[in-house]
Design a protein around this motif. Structure first.
Motif, PDB file in Angstrom:
ATOM      1  N   LYS B 103     -36.214 -19.313 -51.909  1.00  0.00           N
ATOM      2  CA  LYS B 103     -34.936 -18.953 -51.321  1.00  0.00           C
ATOM      3  C   LYS B 103     -35.221 -17.823 -50.346  1.00  0.00           C
ATOM      4  O   LYS B 103     -35.846 -16.822 -50.732  1.00  0.00           O
ATOM      5  CB  LYS B 103     -34.014 -18.468 -52.446  1.00  0.00           C
ATOM      6  CG  LYS B 103     -32.552 -18.582 -52.181  1.00  0.00           C
ATOM      7  CD  LYS B 103     -31.833 -18.329 -53.496  1.00  0.00           C
ATOM      8  CE  LYS B 103     -30.388 -17.990 -53.308  1.00  0.00           C
ATOM      9  NZ  LYS B 103     -29.734 -17.719 -54.598  1.00  0.00           N
ATOM     10  N   ILE B 104     -34.817 -18.018 -49.104  1.00  0.00           N
ATOM     11  CA  ILE B 104     -35.224 -17.055 -48.077  1.00  0.00           C
ATOM     12  C   ILE B 104     -34.022 -16.556 -47.274  1.00  0.00           C
ATOM     13  O   ILE B 104     -33.177 -17.352 -46.840  1.00  0.00           O
ATOM     14  CB  ILE B 104     -36.262 -17.696 -47.123  1.00  0.00           C
ATOM     15  CG1 ILE B 104     -37.506 -18.104 -47.919  1.00  0.00           C
ATOM     16  CG2 ILE B 104     -36.646 -16.744 -45.996  1.00  0.00           C
ATOM     17  CD1 ILE B 104     -38.551 -18.831 -47.118  1.00  0.00           C
ATOM     18  N   LEU B 105     -33.958 -15.254 -47.118  1.00  0.00           N
ATOM     19  CA  LEU B 105     -32.958 -14.632 -46.239  1.00  0.00           C
ATOM     20  C   LEU B 105     -33.537 -14.613 -44.831  1.00  0.00           C
ATOM     21  O   LEU B 105     -34.650 -14.124 -44.616  1.00  0.00           O
ATOM     22  CB  LEU B 105     -32.690 -13.196 -46.713  1.00  0.00           C
ATOM     23  CG  LEU B 105     -31.842 -12.296 -45.812  1.00  0.00           C
ATOM     24  CD1 LEU B 105     -30.382 -12.752 -45.815  1.00  0.00           C
ATOM     25  CD2 LEU B 105     -31.937 -10.842 -46.258  1.00  0.00           C
ATOM     26  N   ILE B 106     -32.796 -15.180 -43.881  1.00  0.00           N
ATOM     27  CA  ILE B 106     -33.284 -15.248 -42.497  1.00  0.00           C
ATOM     28  C   ILE B 106     -32.283 -14.540 -41.580  1.00  0.00           C
ATOM     29  O   ILE B 106     -31.074 -14.804 -41.639  1.00  0.00           O
ATOM     30  CB  ILE B 106     -33.462 -16.718 -42.041  1.00  0.00           C
ATOM     31  CG1 ILE B 106     -34.514 -17.411 -42.924  1.00  0.00           C
ATOM     32  CG2 ILE B 106     -33.867 -16.793 -40.568  1.00  0.00           C
ATOM     33  CD1 ILE B 106     -34.645 -18.908 -42.676  1.00  0.00           C
ATOM     34  N   ILE B 107     -32.785 -13.634 -40.764  1.00  0.00           N
ATOM     35  CA  ILE B 107     -31.923 -12.936 -39.810  1.00  0.00           C
ATOM     36  C   ILE B 107     -32.542 -13.067 -38.419  1.00  0.00           C
ATOM     37  O   ILE B 107     -33.724 -12.738 -38.238  1.00  0.00           O
ATOM     38  CB  ILE B 107     -31.758 -11.444 -40.182  1.00  0.00           C
ATOM     39  CG1 ILE B 107     -31.205 -11.334 -41.625  1.00  0.00           C
ATOM     40  CG2 ILE B 107     -30.835 -10.728 -39.197  1.00  0.00           C
ATOM     41  CD1 ILE B 107     -31.046  -9.905 -42.128  1.00  0.00           C
ATOM     42  N   PHE B 108     -31.781 -13.595 -37.472  1.00  0.00           N
ATOM     43  CA  PHE B 108     -32.326 -13.804 -36.131  1.00  0.00           C
ATOM     44  C   PHE B 108     -32.452 -12.475 -35.384  1.00  0.00           C
ATOM     45  O   PHE B 108     -31.752 -11.500 -35.684  1.00  0.00           O
ATOM     46  CB  PHE B 108     -31.465 -14.803 -35.360  1.00  0.00           C
ATOM     47  CG  PHE B 108     -31.752 -16.218 -35.768  1.00  0.00           C
ATOM     48  CD1 PHE B 108     -32.668 -16.980 -35.054  1.00  0.00           C
ATOM     49  CD2 PHE B 108     -31.150 -16.774 -36.898  1.00  0.00           C
ATOM     50  CE1 PHE B 108     -32.963 -18.284 -35.443  1.00  0.00           C
ATOM     51  CE2 PHE B 108     -31.443 -18.069 -37.283  1.00  0.00           C
ATOM     52  CZ  PHE B 108     -32.350 -18.826 -36.558  1.00  0.00           C
TER      53      PHE B 108
END
Lengths: 221, 221
Positions: B103-108
């Motif tokens: 499970k990965i938190l991704i922020i552009f």
């Protein structure tokens, strides 16, 4: 000063009056150094930003006899030691010494945080500079590490040539065994062998190796 | 999720409700990956932040036969590829693949800039992470570069031993000439020789070298 700063990677994209405004509200020093004066000592915690406004400085190290030797020149309007400010181990690895009369803008860590927070462009420029340094040194390390393996392989192949008294010989080890023997990873070893094949230094056929260009192989040592 | 984030280097020092507030106003994704699913491909421009919330992923590369090989494991709650976001050359150097369900938190990038601007602590944490990576890889490179010179020197000394048929022989070149011959700087060469002397592998007396421990010298090859 603001004209010079406009040309630096750190302040690029800002108008002169913007730079003036930013510096007006940021505590900073402008220090002048005489030729050969030491600006920062190796091993010092370097929690400040240096931007060279005028002149040239060098990074230098001490050799085993206490003699100093130049490793890098830095010219205006470059920053230096900028990637150490926020590191846990912020000790710089060289002495920084003025080559000529040098004028340096110095901003301490806390003021620097305030500045990058107040200006998107400078924050992005700064992140770009330290990220570029990281990518550069990472790629350099990969290339260095590859050259080291090539050198070990060259040495090994030349010994096998001698033992077999022929340019063509069999490897008695798997890539995994060879990698373990050299203390490197198997993918790194395989990439080095592939590079030698592409460079027509050797050819491979299953477990057989043929030395095609001994001169080039010797240069890898 | 906020409990895990509190344990990460990126959000350390923040209270849970602070993390909640920050994320509430920052556009972000939480993506789940199946085991063996590819999260990012080598060569991809990596202009986003990844923070592993659950599970484990690995960096892997392709070898010359198209086989994939693991180079590094990353476990929750670590970030990865974080130093590439702001680099001019933001192409990552490995494939990132899920080991387990991840499970990965991704922020552009643009949202990430907004976030670090809005929170001093996170900005400093982020700067610390990328600066630490820089210092680490710089020190690794220095050590690697030194090992490479030691290997060249070991090879050179063993050849001189053979040519002179003695453990004691004279160097006919200055350190500068040797450094030029090896394609390294003189201070680097001198440091390597000093290290060998300290390790009692060789002793030096003016231009004379004596091999004290041939076994150790062979290990440097």
């Amino acid at each position: 000063m603001h004209k010079i700063l406009q040309k630096s990677n750190l302040f690029k994209g800002l108008r002169q009056n913007e730079i003036e405004k930013v510096l007006a509200k940021t505590h900073h020093q402008i220090k002048e150094y005489e030729p050969e004066q030491v600006i920062a000592y190796s091993g010092c915690k370097c929690e400040r930003l240096y931007l060279l406004l005028e002149g040239s400085v060098r990074g230098e190290i001490l050799d085993e006899n206490g003699k100093t030797l130049k490793v890098e020149d830095i010219n205006a309007p470059d920053t230096f030691a900028e990637a150490f400010i926020f590191a846990e181990n912020s000790e710089i690895l060289v002495n920084v010494v003025a080559n000529s009369r040098a004028k340096i803008l110095i901003i301490f860590k806390d003021d620097w945080i305030g500045l990058i927070k107040s200006n998107d462009k400078i924050l992005e420029n700064y992140l770009g500079i330290i990220s570029n340094r990281f990518v550069l040194v990472t790629r350099k390390m990969k290339s260095l590490s590859m050259k080291k393996i090539e050198s070990k392989l060259a040495n090994y192949f030349l010994r096998l040539k001698k033992a077999n008294n022929s340019n063509r010989f069999k490897l008695n080890s798997t890539h995994q065994q060879l990698a373990d023997y050299f203390g490197v990873t198997r993918p790194s070893l395989s990439r080095s062998i592939s590079k030698m094949v592409r460079g027509k230094i050797i050819s491979t056929n299953k477990k057989e190796i043929e030395i095609l260009n001994e001169k080039k192989l010797l240069q890898l040592l």
